[in-house]
Design an enzyme around this catalytic site. Structure first.
Site, PDB file in Angstrom:
ATOM      1  CB  CYS A  68      -0.974  -0.023   1.175  1.00 26.48           C
ATOM      2  SG  CYS A  68      -2.373   1.104   0.946  1.00 26.48           S
ATOM      3  CG  HIS A  73      -3.901  -3.535   3.368  1.00 27.44           C
ATOM      4  ND1 HIS A  73      -2.747  -3.169   4.016  1.00 27.44           N
ATOM      5  CD2 HIS A  73      -4.407  -2.401   2.819  1.00 27.44           C
ATOM      6  CE1 HIS A  73      -2.552  -1.862   3.872  1.00 27.44           C
ATOM      7  NE2 HIS A  73      -3.546  -1.374   3.144  1.00 27.44           N
TER       8      HIS A  73
END
Length: 544
Positions: free
Chosen positions: A352, A480
């Protein structure tokens, strides 16, 4: 199912039947309210109750994405899993995500609505918040037998009490009994409990129906005189003393847990993985499954001195990518990381915000994340990122792309390994050169996400995700929860083992099964050390 059977007494709200409520509050932050709530969620499920968690207002950077792509506090998502139900935004209607200089992103029912200073939030938003939190609680009470409510911080914060929506005011609005939780491991447990009661109003003290003392190490007989004194002094029973639970494997929400991990003595294992702990680290639970692997040590580090010579360096997620990039540059970590990737066979992974850092350029024209509008990235991947005002929160499913360059050791049966994960980011990332021709390749093909769940498979757009260098030494992804995928995690680790001349080993555990086994383990500990019959009595459930 427990041997004991209870029936929920009738509870009413505005003249209509509603589920019962019980609220857990703490004498301070990080006393164990979230874990205890999770354990009680599991116990109530085991005993046959339809149970839901609830926290009216949560402040956390470690968030959870619901099945419909909304964002809530991670603790409530995990608690819903312990209850055996799907999480929704009624369980955490207001989420505060700290960001730049006393400002926070305010997420209402899973959607970012505004950025506010702490003072503006208190003076402008909180007066309107009562309706939001009570409507959510009311919906939960219509659907479930029991709602376990979790407070935040301490109910005795004098400067915050007049506009409280998460502790004693909320308990009063819901007419909920309260159990007060305190952490003895910090010391001063009796002072913290008695001091909290002294700062509450008489009608608030009347709601406190019991104490639970958490994280006790030692001989309970030596504590008994203090417990007797506390009960005599307050007239409120001690419902239990919970031991310090070693090797806890329930996902934590607050990054304060990383302090303990950072200073624990690390056992030397085959693989050394370093995660850079910058100030605004988010979703650090991405690496829990790696910590559970028997051949892996995971270290969270903040300085060059701590870096050592790891096999893998991970740049994790962050709430403020540009500021945290500046953090690693100012501390010399960026130079040290670059040097290691050039001189050693170390993998560098970005997840991310860490993925965004690996690129060439970052742009924040609307000051979505921080005060700095532009920054040069580390320049290791041909990508650039712009931070827009709309957040992408979505659960996804996919598989490794055919061209992926990761150093995986995959059995033939897993050569097309599937992954399930979630995305949660403001940034939009684009390639600055075409993959393949530049010697870089996408990692995954995303085949489904919750935004397209109503479409047929033929209509679901398949798109590439993530990027890696041709040799797989540097790679990044927005996904994630990637390492919770057992086949992918073990195959990737085996690839790292192969680069060190170590033999591959088979999958050692299933992450999801271990998570649910941990719910049961902690629930068993709570049953053993807490008077559950008294708790059922406090809730209003009568034993048959």
């Amino acid at each position: 199912m427990s041997e004991r059977t209870y029936i929920n007494d009738t509870h009413t709200y505005n003249g209509e039947a509603r589920g019962a409520v019980l609220m857990l509050q703490g004498t301070a932050s990080d006393v164990g309210k979230s874990i205890l709530t999770t354990a009680l969620c599991r116990i109530l499920l085991q005993d046959g109750y339809r149970t839901a968690p609830y926290k009216s207002q949560n402040m956390a950077l470690n968030s959870y994405v619901t099945l419909d792509g909304k964002e809530i506090g991670r603790a409530q998502g995990v608690q819903a899993e312990a209850c055996g139900i799907a999480a929704n935004t009624d369980m955490n209607p207001i989420l505060i995500k700290p960001m730049k200089d006393m400002f926070s992103q305010i997420v209402i029912h899973g959607v970012p609505e505004m950025q506010m200073s702490a003072m503006d939030y208190r003076t402008e938003f909180l007066p309107k918040a009562k309706g939001i939190v009570l409507a959510a609680l009311d919906r939960l009470r219509e659907q479930y037998d029991i709602v376990l409510m979790e407070g935040a911080g301490s109910p005795a914060e004098i400067n915050l009490k007049d506009r409280d929506i998460v502790n004693m005011n909320l308990a009063g609005w819901a007419d909920s009994p309260v159990i007060l939780v305190s952490d003895i491991d910090r010391g001063g447990v009796f002072a913290s409990i008695v001091g909290t009661l002294e700062l509450l109003e008489p009608h608030e003290v009347a709601r406190v129906r019991g104490f639970i003392i958490n994280k006790f190490r030692g001989d309970l007989a030596l504590l008994k005189p203090g417990l007797d004194w506390l009960e005599e002094r307050t007239g409120i029973p001690v419902l239990g003393v919970l031991p310090y639970i070693q090797d806890m494997r329930i996902e934590a929400e607050d990054s304060v847990v990383l302090d303990e991990l950072q200073y624990q003595r690390q056992e030397k294992r085959d693989l050394d993985i370093v995660v850079i702990r910058y100030p605004r680290i988010s979703n650090f639970t991405d690496f829990d499954a790696l910590r559970w692997e028997p051949d892996v040590t995971v270290r969270f580090v903040q300085s060059v001195d701590e870096l050592g010579t790891p096999d893998v360096i991970i740049l994790p997620g962050t709430k403020d990518t540009i500021s945290d990039l500046g953090f690693i540059q100012d501390r010399g970590l960026a130079d040290a990381i670059m040097k290691q990737t050039q001189q050693r066979d170390v993998q560098l992974v970005g997840i991310c915000g860490g993925y965004q850092m690996l690129g060439e350029q970052l742009s924040d024209p609307h000051a979505v994340e921080g005060n700095e509008r532009d920054a040069a990235g580390l320049g290791l991947l041909p990508i650039r990122t712009s931070f827009l005002q709309q957040k992408r929160t979505v659960r996804v499913k996919g598989r490794l792309s055919q061209e992926h360059p990761l150093r995986l050791i995959l059995p033939d049966t897993e050569a097309n390994v599937a992954i399930a994960a979630y995305e949660i980011h403001m940034g939009v990332t684009e390639w600055t050169s075409m993959p393949g021709g530049s010697g870089h390749h996408p990692l995954f093909l995303i085949e489904a996400d919750c935004e397209n769940s109503l479409k047929s498979e033929e209509d679901t757009p398949i798109h590439p995700e993530g990027l890696a260098t041709a040799d797989g030494q540097v790679w990044g992804s927005y996904l994630h929860g990637l390492f919770d995928n057992d086949a992918f995690r073990r195959s990737w680790l085996n690839g790292v083992r192969g680069s060190k001349g170590l033999d591959a080993i088979p999958v050692t555990f299933q992450a999801e099964a271990r998570k649910f086994a941990e719910f049961d383990r902690v629930a068993d500990i709570v049953r053993e050390h807490v008077d559950m019959e008294k708790i059922y009595e406090i809730i209003g459930c009568t034993r048959l």
